[in-house]
Design a protein around this motif. Structure first.
Motif, PDB file in Angstrom:
ATOM      1  N   GLY A 253     -19.648 -18.906  14.685  1.00 53.77           N
ATOM      2  CA  GLY A 253     -20.565 -17.796  14.930  1.00 53.77           C
ATOM      3  C   GLY A 253     -20.262 -16.603  14.059  1.00 53.77           C
TER       4      GLY A 253
ATOM      5  N   PHE B 172     -22.963 -17.561  20.038  1.00 56.56           N
ATOM      6  CA  PHE B 172     -22.314 -16.726  21.042  1.00 56.56           C
ATOM      7  C   PHE B 172     -23.080 -16.664  22.362  1.00 56.56           C
ATOM      8  N   ALA B 173     -24.399 -16.801  22.319  1.00 53.63           N
ATOM      9  CA  ALA B 173     -25.191 -16.659  23.537  1.00 53.63           C
ATOM     10  C   ALA B 173     -25.429 -17.982  24.251  1.00 53.63           C
ATOM     11  N   SER B 174     -25.355 -19.106  23.536  1.00 52.40           N
ATOM     12  CA  SER B 174     -25.681 -20.386  24.150  1.00 52.40           C
ATOM     13  C   SER B 174     -24.571 -21.428  23.974  1.00 52.40           C
TER      14      SER B 174
ATOM     15  N   ALA C 288     -22.531 -14.751  11.122  1.00 55.43           N
ATOM     16  CA  ALA C 288     -22.767 -13.306  11.101  1.00 55.43           C
ATOM     17  C   ALA C 288     -22.411 -12.706   9.745  1.00 55.43           C
TER      18      ALA C 288
ATOM     19  N   ALA D 273     -28.406 -15.208  11.104  1.00 52.01           N
ATOM     20  CA  ALA D 273     -28.358 -14.275  12.238  1.00 52.01           C
ATOM     21  C   ALA D 273     -28.744 -14.989  13.534  1.00 52.01           C
ATOM     22  N   VAL D 274     -29.769 -15.831  13.470  1.00 52.34           N
ATOM     23  CA  VAL D 274     -30.173 -16.607  14.644  1.00 52.34           C
ATOM     24  C   VAL D 274     -29.074 -17.598  15.032  1.00 52.34           C
TER      25      VAL D 274
ATOM     26  N   CYS E 185     -25.910 -17.246  14.544  1.00 53.67           N
ATOM     27  CA  CYS E 185     -24.851 -16.458  15.176  1.00 53.67           C
ATOM     28  C   CYS E 185     -25.187 -16.172  16.636  1.00 53.67           C
ATOM     29  N   TYR E 186     -26.431 -15.800  16.894  1.00 49.94           N
ATOM     30  CA  TYR E 186     -26.850 -15.522  18.276  1.00 49.94           C
ATOM     31  C   TYR E 186     -26.727 -16.772  19.143  1.00 49.94           C
ATOM     32  N   VAL E 187     -27.173 -17.912  18.611  1.00 48.23           N
ATOM     33  CA  VAL E 187     -27.092 -19.159  19.368  1.00 48.23           C
ATOM     34  C   VAL E 187     -25.636 -19.522  19.657  1.00 48.23           C
TER      35      VAL E 187
END
Length: 259
Positions: free
Chosen positions: A171, A50-52, A175, A43-44, A46-48
Motif C-alpha cells: 500500500g 489499507f481500507a479493504s 502511495a 492511489a486507488v 493504496c486505498y484498497v
C-alpha cells in the motif's frame, strides 16, 4: 550559427536564448494531465490496500486463530468454521528450488479424493515425507492449513498468516508511485518549458528504485521481527521523502556544476 542551426534542424527544435531548447508547452501540459490521471490508479490501489485488503486479512487471521477443534457429530455448516482433522496417505512430494520453487505434497484419501497441498518451504515436515506415509491434515474452511506426522507440523500455503506488514508495504509503494506521478504531472502543468529534474531519466527512475527499496526494506524485516504493521508506513514514508529530497539536491548540484 551554422552549427546551431544544423543541430536545431537535426533535433526538430529551435535554440532559444543561451542555447536553451524551446519545447512545446502544449505537449508538456498534455503529458502532465496524463500523469495526473495515471496517478489515480496507484492511489486507488493504496486505498484498497489499507481500507479493504489489510483489514480483511487481519480479520481472516483472527478468525483462524480463534477457531477450535470441531466437536463430535458437528454439522457440515459448523465444520466450515472449526478445525477438523482427516487422515491421508502421501502419494509423492515435489521439492524444487530455483527461480520458480515448488513445494508440494500429493495426498490421497482411499479412492475418493486426491489433491495437492502447497507449501512455502520444504521444512520441517515436507522434506521428511515418503510415499505411503500416513499424515494428519487440519482442515479449516475446506482448506488444508496444517499437515502433521509424528508431532511434526507444517503450515501449508493456505494457512492464514499474520503478515500485515507486507500489505502495508504494498500500500505504501502504491502511495509513493501515485505521489511521484502526480508531482511530475503537476510540474509539467506549472512549468511546461522547464520541468527538470522532474523527468523519468534520471530522477524518476531513481525515485522509483528508492521507493521499492524502502517499501520492501521496511516490510520484510517488519515481518521477520514481528513489529506492528503500522510501523511500516510510519517509518517508511519519512525515509522515502528524505531520499527524494537528497536525490533532488544531488541532481541540482550536478546541474549547477558542483561535484
Amino acid at each position: 550559427m551554422t552549427t546551431a542551426r544544423a543541430r536545431a534542424h537535426s533535433t526538430g527544435r529551435l535554440p532559444g536564448k543561451n542555447g536553451a531548447d524551446q519545447r512545446s508547452p502544449g505537449r508538456a501540459r498534455i503529458m502532465g494531465v496524463l500523469l495526473i490521471l495515471l496517478s489515480l490508479i496507484p492511489a486507488v490501489l493504496c486505498y484498497v490496500a489499507f481500507a479493504s485488503w489489510l483489514p480483511s486479512d487481519r480479520e481472516h487471521y483472527r478468525e483462524y486463530r480463534a477457531a477450535e477443534p470441531c466437536p463430535a457429530h458437528a454439522t457440515a455448516q459448523l465444520k466450515s468454521d472449526c478445525l477438523s482433522t482427516r487422515r491421508f496417505t502421501v502419494m509423492k512430494t515435489v521439492i524444487k528450488t530455483g527461480k520458480t520453487s515448488t513445494y508440494e505434497a500429493i495426498l490421497k484419501d482411499g479412492d475418493s479424493w486426491r489433491g495437492v497441498v502447497d507449501f512455502g518451504d520444504p521444512g520441517p515436515l515436507l522434506d521428511r515425507l515418503q510415499p505411503g506415509d500416513r499424515v494428519t491434515a487440519t482442515v479449516w474452511r475446506r482448506d488444508i492449513v496444517v499437515l502433521s506426522k509424528d508431532a511434526i507440523r507444517q503450515n501449508s500455503s493456505d494457512a492464514p498468516r499474520d503478515e500485515l506488514q507486507m500489505n502495508a508495504a504494498f500500500g505504501m509503494l502504491a502511495a509513493l508511485v501515485a505521489a511521484q506521478a502526480f508531482t511530475f504531472g503537476a510540474v509539467r502543468l506549472v512549468r511546461p518549458r522547464d520541468h527538470k529534474p522532474f523527468t523519468w531519466n534520471p530522477y524518476g527512475k531513481q525515485l522509483l528504485i528508492a521507493g521499492v527499496a524502502t517499501c520492501f526494506g521496511m516490510g520484510l524485516p517488519a515481518v521477520w521481527i514481528g513489529v506492528p504493521w503500522w510501523t511500516v508506513p510510519t517509518v517508511g514514508v519519512p525515509v522515502a521523502v528524505c531520499a527524494a529530497g537528497l536525490l533532488h539536491h544531488r541532481l541540482r548540484t550536478r546541474a549547477a556544476g558542483g561535484v
